[in-house]
Design a protein around this motif. Sequence first.
Motif, PDB file in Angstrom:
ATOM      1  N   GLY A   1       0.820  -1.216   0.000  1.00  0.00           N
ATOM      2  CA  GLY A   1       0.000   0.000   0.000  1.00  0.00           C
ATOM      3  C   GLY A   1       0.849   1.259   0.000  1.00  0.00           C
TER       4      GLY A   1
ATOM      5  N   VAL B   1       2.357   1.706  -3.507  1.00  0.00           N
ATOM      6  CA  VAL B   1       1.364   2.228  -4.460  1.00  0.00           C
ATOM      7  C   VAL B   1       1.127   3.714  -4.210  1.00  0.00           C
TER       8      VAL B   1
ATOM      9  N   ILE C   1       1.827   6.771  -6.876  1.00  0.00           N
ATOM     10  CA  ILE C   1       0.818   7.762  -7.274  1.00  0.00           C
ATOM     11  C   ILE C   1       1.330   9.173  -7.026  1.00  0.00           C
TER      12      ILE C   1
ATOM     13  N   ILE D   1      -4.132   6.007 -11.993  1.00  0.00           N
ATOM     14  CA  ILE D   1      -4.560   5.520 -10.683  1.00  0.00           C
ATOM     15  C   ILE D   1      -5.017   4.065 -10.789  1.00  0.00           C
ATOM     16  N   PHE D   2      -5.825   3.787 -11.805  1.00  0.00           N
ATOM     17  CA  PHE D   2      -6.320   2.421 -12.005  1.00  0.00           C
ATOM     18  C   PHE D   2      -5.168   1.453 -12.243  1.00  0.00           C
TER      19      PHE D   2
ATOM     20  N   TYR E   1      -3.245   0.818  -8.942  1.00  0.00           N
ATOM     21  CA  TYR E   1      -3.989  -0.084  -8.063  1.00  0.00           C
ATOM     22  C   TYR E   1      -3.997  -1.519  -8.596  1.00  0.00           C
TER      23      TYR E   1
ATOM     24  N   GLY F   1      -0.632  -3.085  -8.054  1.00  0.00           N
ATOM     25  CA  GLY F   1      -0.473  -3.352  -6.629  1.00  0.00           C
ATOM     26  C   GLY F   1      -1.261  -4.561  -6.168  1.00  0.00           C
ATOM     27  N   LEU F   2      -2.494  -4.687  -6.645  1.00  0.00           N
ATOM     28  CA  LEU F   2      -3.317  -5.832  -6.256  1.00  0.00           C
ATOM     29  C   LEU F   2      -2.762  -7.139  -6.799  1.00  0.00           C
TER      30      LEU F   2
END
Length: 324
Positions: free
Chosen positions: A146, A149, A153, A170-171, A174, A177-178
Amino acid sequence: MATIPPLDFCGVLVESKKIVNAHSRHFLALSVLFLLPLTFSLIFFSTVRHAIAEPGRNSAQTLLRYSPEHRLFLKTTGLSMIYALTILTLSICAAGTITYSVYHGFFGRPVKFASAIKSLSNSFLRLFVTFICSQIIVLAISFAVGVIVFLVIKGIDSLGFQISPSSPYIFAAYAIGLVALGSGLFYLQVNWALASVVVVVESSWGLEPLRRSTYLVKGMRGIAASLLLFFGLVLGITVWTNWGFAVAPGGLRDWIFVALTVISSALIMMCVLHSVAANTVLYMYCKALHGELAGEIAEEFAREYVSLPFDEEKIPHIVHVAQP
């Protein structure tokens, strides 16, 4: 002449099924004591929580209407905590007793219900501490991902790119990261697949079972991953299906949900039972792969056994692994 199952996914399942069938009444008793309550708690948690969240939807939920709206969050949080503690306690008890029984059944030793329950006095606290240690590591890794990420950003923002909640940057951040977090956690779960077995069999606790499991699973990670995906998929689909019927409207929902609950309870119970048994058998195979099982087998053959006609399946197993 008995044949030895191959050291693959199907071989582990066949061997674990053979041990469970050889002591079917014993494992049925353990399943009813620990796995059946676990199954019902998994299935009915969503129903009860939904009843609290929307007490006016069903007449059967009127007993929950006495609380004002501002206490809804506290009720839901309290229910979730009780649910989590119940699941954790039942899971630890089931893992401890089933692992103990499968391990002794693997060598053809007597498997007794009282001995399995008594073994919890030595393994319950160890399993709990090991679980807490593993979750601390998982939370630390999740927090680290987290933070990374967030820094990415902020870095994109500092370069002058327009950042908004709907921005593709941003998408992408994320999503990456996921994926990284999911892959890392899955890799950890594969490496830690034998941790609970190590706790019960070797009486270790904390970080040591996690390290020991990572060592033992080397060379067998493909089988460990297959077992994790197989049982996880069956369990996840079954629980999700019941949760969907629990909140779905319709005139036929009630009796369908009851029938589905009975079928799903048996399926989940057998899934968890064979999952723990398969991990225990995998532990024995991993020890054989690392050359650690020969001494235990020699010790078993040094003992004196009285063979009974109805104990043909309850014999010690010889595992030989030939490395290419």
